[in-house]
Design a protein around this motif. Sequence first.
Motif, short mmCIF file in Angstrom:
data_model
loop_
_atom_site.label_atom_id
_atom_site.label_comp_id
_atom_site.label_asym_id
_atom_site.label_seq_id
_atom_site.Cartn_x
_atom_site.Cartn_y
_atom_site.Cartn_z
N ASN A 131 0.83 -1.21 0.00
CA ASN A 131 0.00 0.00 0.00
C ASN A 131 0.87 1.26 0.00
OD1 ASN A 131 -2.37 -1.61 0.32
ND2 ASN A 131 -1.86 -1.83 2.49
N LEU A 132 2.03 1.19 -0.61
CA LEU A 132 3.03 2.24 -0.52
C LEU A 132 2.49 3.62 -0.88
CD1 LEU A 132 6.70 1.91 -1.64
CD2 LEU A 132 5.41 3.90 -2.34
N LYS A 133 1.83 3.73 -2.02
CA LYS A 133 1.35 5.04 -2.46
C LYS A 133 0.32 5.64 -1.51
CE LYS A 133 0.76 3.21 -6.52
NZ LYS A 133 0.35 2.92 -7.91
N ASN A 134 -0.57 4.81 -0.99
CA ASN A 134 -1.56 5.30 -0.03
C ASN A 134 -0.90 5.75 1.27
OD1 ASN A 134 -3.73 4.81 -1.75
ND2 ASN A 134 -4.07 2.75 -0.96
N LEU A 135 0.09 4.99 1.71
CA LEU A 135 0.79 5.34 2.95
C LEU A 135 1.53 6.67 2.82
CD1 LEU A 135 2.25 1.83 3.91
CD2 LEU A 135 0.39 3.06 5.06
N LEU A 136 2.15 6.89 1.67
CA LEU A 136 2.84 8.16 1.44
C LEU A 136 1.85 9.33 1.44
CD1 LEU A 136 5.38 7.13 -1.36
CD2 LEU A 136 5.85 7.47 1.07
N SER A 137 0.69 9.10 0.85
CA SER A 137 -0.34 10.16 0.81
C SER A 137 -0.84 10.48 2.22
CB SER A 137 -1.52 9.71 -0.06
OG SER A 137 -1.13 9.58 -1.41
N GLU A 138 -1.02 9.45 3.03
CA GLU A 138 -1.48 9.67 4.41
C GLU A 138 -0.46 10.47 5.22
OE1 GLU A 138 -2.25 5.78 5.88
OE2 GLU A 138 -4.01 5.45 4.60
N GLU A 139 0.83 10.36 4.86
CA GLU A 139 1.88 11.11 5.55
C GLU A 139 2.13 12.48 4.92
OE1 GLU A 139 3.63 10.40 8.27
OE2 GLU A 139 2.53 8.52 8.60
N LYS A 140 1.24 12.88 4.00
CA LYS A 140 1.32 14.18 3.33
C LYS A 140 2.56 14.33 2.46
CE LYS A 140 -2.28 15.20 5.85
NZ LYS A 140 -3.64 15.08 5.27
N ILE A 141 3.11 13.21 1.97
CA ILE A 141 4.24 13.28 1.04
C ILE A 141 3.92 12.48 -0.22
CG2 ILE A 141 6.03 13.72 2.76
CD1 ILE A 141 6.72 10.72 2.61
N GLY A 142 2.64 12.38 -0.54
CA GLY A 142 2.22 11.65 -1.72
C GLY A 142 2.68 12.28 -3.01
N ASP A 143 3.07 13.56 -2.96
CA ASP A 143 3.53 14.25 -4.16
C ASP A 143 5.04 14.17 -4.35
OD1 ASP A 143 4.05 15.78 -1.94
OD2 ASP A 143 3.66 17.70 -2.93
N VAL A 144 5.73 13.52 -3.42
CA VAL A 144 7.19 13.39 -3.52
C VAL A 144 7.54 12.35 -4.58
CG1 VAL A 144 9.28 12.60 -2.35
CG2 VAL A 144 7.68 14.11 -1.16
N ILE A 145 8.45 12.71 -5.47
CA ILE A 145 8.99 11.77 -6.44
C ILE A 145 10.42 11.46 -6.00
CG2 ILE A 145 9.57 11.37 -8.87
CD1 ILE A 145 6.58 11.57 -8.30
N PHE A 146 10.70 10.21 -5.73
CA PHE A 146 11.97 9.85 -5.11
C PHE A 146 13.11 9.80 -6.12
CE2 PHE A 146 8.79 8.51 -2.10
CZ PHE A 146 9.35 8.87 -0.89
N ASP A 147 14.28 10.22 -5.64
CA ASP A 147 15.48 10.29 -6.47
C ASP A 147 16.30 9.01 -6.41
OD1 ASP A 147 15.32 13.20 -7.25
OD2 ASP A 147 15.37 13.41 -5.06
N TYR A 148 16.05 8.20 -5.41
CA TYR A 148 16.83 6.96 -5.26
C TYR A 148 16.12 6.04 -4.28
CZ TYR A 148 20.80 3.88 -4.16
OH TYR A 148 21.61 2.79 -3.95
N ILE A 149 16.18 4.75 -4.57
CA ILE A 149 15.62 3.74 -3.68
C ILE A 149 16.71 2.74 -3.37
CG2 ILE A 149 13.97 1.84 -3.47
CD1 ILE A 149 13.28 4.75 -5.79
#
Length: 288
Positions: A131-149
């Motif tokens: 549920n990664l995308k939903n979890l990021l949205s709940e933390e108010k960082i759903g708009d972050v595009i990551f530079d490295y994983i």
Amino acid sequence: MKNTSKTIDLGERGKYNLNNKLNELTGKEWIKFTKSWFVHNPPGRKKNELLHPAKYPETLVKEFIQFFTKAGGWVLDPFLGTGSTLVAAAELDRNAAGIEITENYHKVSLQRINELKSKSKLIVIKGSSFNLKNLLSEEKIGDVIFDYIITSPPYWNQLERNTLRQKGRTEKGLATKYSSLVDDIGNEKNYDDFIELQAKIFDEVFDVTRNMAYLTIITNNVFSGGKVYPLAFDTATSLTKRGEKSWTLKDEKIWLQNDKPLIALGVNSAWVGNRHHQYCLIFRKEIK
């Protein structure tokens, strides 16, 4: 054509090219990192970090973050564990988010991050990376595009099978498996199903990653039932066959664990190797 390249002499570090698009390393440092194998002997683990049965050292992950990002960039770890990736990112002035499914390890991660007093944005999220995308949205960082994983998923059933190496942890009352949670892919019994579940999580990761950004997965092959399952190789293959969400495999680095003790495996009977290395698989998101 006029050469507009500019460099800064950083002494023993070498010369830094101002046109460097990937990181803040000099050419000398860049070339050194591209060696296909490396020996890394990390310092001893602290008491709260011993809770996790398969922690990788922040000193190692720090080297990867330093190569694949610039200061201020965003790093993601979908299998956070006790927070090594976030600690390493903070030390390099990078922002980072990590997702951990297990309550105990989530608490340890929070504790470690709170002790840092870092100016970086460090987000510790409890939940399943399915549920990664939903979890990021709940933390108010759903708009972050990551530079490295960078991450290290469970090695299928290795912890359950590796009874000799886990004996000491059992005697100390420490965990010898990740968890008993249904959504924890480390509890999947079927190897092929594990490979597919793991790939689905990286489908989620794909959607929140910047185009042309890199992904590093630290993993290994697994000896089980008298034979080796090529987990590292199947992981590499599976992620490159996901249709529109396919990752491009770029290379591998081999971490040689020269500090691990030898165990008498199969002596006087049959070949059983002492596996003292890890595969660091390097992918890139390439949408053209």
